[in-house]
Design a protein around this motif. Structure first.
Motif, PDB file in Angstrom:
ATOM      1  N   UNK A 208     -74.962 -82.316-144.839  1.00 65.92           N
ATOM      2  CA  UNK A 208     -74.790 -83.167-146.020  1.00 65.92           C
ATOM      3  C   UNK A 208     -73.489 -83.964-145.952  1.00 65.92           C
ATOM      4  N   UNK A 209     -72.438 -83.328-145.398  1.00 66.83           N
ATOM      5  CA  UNK A 209     -71.177 -84.030-145.254  1.00 66.83           C
ATOM      6  C   UNK A 209     -71.290 -85.220-144.321  1.00 66.83           C
ATOM      7  N   UNK A 210     -71.985 -85.028-143.208  1.00 63.07           N
ATOM      8  CA  UNK A 210     -72.211 -86.128-142.260  1.00 63.07           C
ATOM      9  C   UNK A 210     -73.051 -87.219-142.910  1.00 63.07           C
ATOM     10  N   UNK A 211     -74.046 -86.806-143.686  1.00 68.74           N
ATOM     11  CA  UNK A 211     -74.902 -87.773-144.385  1.00 68.74           C
ATOM     12  C   UNK A 211     -74.086 -88.629-145.357  1.00 68.74           C
ATOM     13  N   UNK A 212     -73.277 -87.987-146.188  1.00 64.41           N
ATOM     14  CA  UNK A 212     -72.507 -88.722-147.191  1.00 64.41           C
ATOM     15  C   UNK A 212     -71.476 -89.650-146.554  1.00 64.41           C
ATOM     16  N   UNK A 213     -70.804 -89.166-145.502  1.00 64.10           N
ATOM     17  CA  UNK A 213     -69.805 -89.999-144.831  1.00 64.10           C
ATOM     18  C   UNK A 213     -70.484 -91.170-144.108  1.00 64.10           C
ATOM     19  N   UNK A 214     -71.651 -90.919-143.550  1.00 69.53           N
ATOM     20  CA  UNK A 214     -72.408 -91.987-142.888  1.00 69.53           C
ATOM     21  C   UNK A 214     -72.825 -93.051-143.895  1.00 69.53           C
ATOM     22  N   UNK A 215     -73.254 -92.614-145.056  1.00 66.69           N
ATOM     23  CA  UNK A 215     -73.635 -93.567-146.104  1.00 66.69           C
ATOM     24  C   UNK A 215     -72.438 -94.398-146.550  1.00 66.69           C
ATOM     25  N   UNK A 216     -71.289 -93.758-146.606  1.00 71.44           N
ATOM     26  CA  UNK A 216     -70.068 -94.491-146.952  1.00 71.44           C
ATOM     27  C   UNK A 216     -69.788 -95.600-145.936  1.00 71.44           C
ATOM     28  N   UNK A 217     -69.886 -95.262-144.645  1.00 71.33           N
ATOM     29  CA  UNK A 217     -69.680 -96.277-143.608  1.00 71.33           C
ATOM     30  C   UNK A 217     -70.730 -97.381-143.711  1.00 71.33           C
ATOM     31  N   UNK A 218     -71.956 -97.014-144.056  1.00 69.16           N
ATOM     32  CA  UNK A 218     -73.006 -98.036-144.174  1.00 69.16           C
ATOM     33  C   UNK A 218     -72.713 -98.998-145.316  1.00 69.16           C
ATOM     34  N   UNK A 219     -72.093 -98.488-146.393  1.00 73.99           N
ATOM     35  CA  UNK A 219     -71.707 -99.371-147.497  1.00 73.99           C
ATOM     36  C   UNK A 219     -70.602-100.336-147.062  1.00 73.99           C
ATOM     37  N   UNK A 220     -69.700 -99.846-146.224  1.00 74.94           N
ATOM     38  CA  UNK A 220     -68.658-100.736-145.700  1.00 74.94           C
ATOM     39  C   UNK A 220     -69.279-101.856-144.861  1.00 74.94           C
ATOM     40  N   UNK A 221     -70.326-101.531-144.121  1.00 67.90           N
ATOM     41  CA  UNK A 221     -70.936-102.536-143.239  1.00 67.90           C
ATOM     42  C   UNK A 221     -71.510-103.708-144.015  1.00 67.90           C
TER      43      UNK A 221
END
Length: 331
Positions: A208-221
């Motif tokens: 879940x931590x990897x998922x949430x951090x990945x989503x954060x990076x996707x929002x930056x993109x």
């Protein structure tokens, strides 16, 4: 036809579970293949209209104020995030909004009719309205009405103008308004994570931590035009996951588990860590994260030292509930 009433043995039950897992993995692979096909056929990358605008805007200060460049696009993106946060819609609505807006602006420029900043603002409002209509109701079960968007523009755009622009966008996009997004790819790819390979810590928490951090990076993109417009969502999603995993220490995420995860992804999607597109995208995401964190612009990044200990700052994706900035730019 008669059915046996005998309860299944533990062995049969275990076999049934494996069959279900195989079926689920097969469906997941089919879904990912369909999304990969979509991004190549129905939703290919389009030319970056902001880079062409930056080229043409070197002529005079007046033209720099008139064209839509990367800075202006980013302001619109910030506005869209502000609206969805304030009205408690999913941030995925912004990905859809900017996808519609980017494709429409690129289409207009390809026809020799680049959008003015005011037309771009109107298209942004119409794109957000369209994305939120697809999103449905917010977390409170409410719908954002077009009259509310008119109020947000403070009278700059009428209901009729927004609806007319919505029709123009749908026509230009040929009603293709369900693109695969980076966040959607992340959601599906993370299901391939081998939670069974982690024993010393809570595997679900790590995943879940990897998922949430990945989503954060996707929002930056979404903020960076060179990524959001020109790069494939699958590449962005994969890069986001890699960047998220590099924030996790080897004790929390053993190397063999990480490699097994990447092997599963590669087996279905052909995405690999050594691809040049992935390398460039990861670099851009790191730079964007660093710049935004340094600027303290409201998208806080987690401490790398915390991440290396396997802890995750879920506040990275928590949005500040403040009134959105008016799209007209007037206070």
């Amino acid at each position: 036809m008669s059915f046996s009433s005998v309860s299944p043995s533990p062995t049969n039950h275990h076999q049934m579970t494996e069959d279900e897992m195989t079926s689920e993995n097969s469906l997941l692979a089919d879904r990912l293949h369909a999304m990969l096909h979509q991004e190549f056929t129905s939703y290919p990358a389009c030319p970056d209209y902001t880079s062409q605008a930056d080229h043409s805007s070197t002529c005079s200060p007046h033209s720099r104020r008139a064209v839509v460049n990367d800075d202006w696009r980013r302001k619109i993106c910030e506005w869209a995030f502000g609206v969805v946060d304030h009205f408690e819609y999913s941030r995925e609505a912004v990905s859809l909004t900017m996808n519609y807006l980017d494709r429409y602006a690129s289409y207009a420029q390809s026809k020799g009719m680049p959008l003015s900043r005011k037309s771009f603002q109107l298209a942004a409002v119409a794109s957000l309205y369209l994305a939120i209509k697809l999103e449905g109701r917010n977390e409170q079960g409410q719908r954002l009405t077009i009259s509310t968007l008119v109020e947000l523009s403070r009278g700059l755009f009428s209901v009729e103008l927004i609806e007319q622009m919505e029709r123009e966008i749908l026509t230009a996009l040929r009603w293709k308004i369900n693109p695969p997004t980076a966040a959607q790819f992340i959601y599906h790819l993370i299901k391939l994570f081998p939670v069974e390979g982690i024993y010393d810590v809570d595997a679900k928490r790590v995943c879940n931590g990897i998922l949430e951090t990945s989503r954060f990076f996707s929002e930056l993109s979404v903020y960076q035009s060179s990524l959001a417009i020109e790069q494939r969502p699958s590449i962005i999603a994969y890069s986001c996951i890699l960047n998220a995993m590099e924030l996790v220490g080897p004790v929390t995420l053993p190397c063999d588990v990480r490699q097994a995860f990447l092997t599963r992804i590669a087996g279905i999607t052909q995405l690999r860590e050594d691809m040049m597109e992935v390398y460039n995208t990861r670099t851009s995401l790191r730079e964007l994260h660093s710049a935004i964190t340094d600027a303290e612009c409201g998208l806080p990044g987690g401490s790398s030292s915390d991440a290396n200990q396997g802890t995750y700052d879920t506040s990275m994706l928590a949005s500040t509930r403040v009134s959105p900035v008016c799209v007209s730019g007037r206070q």
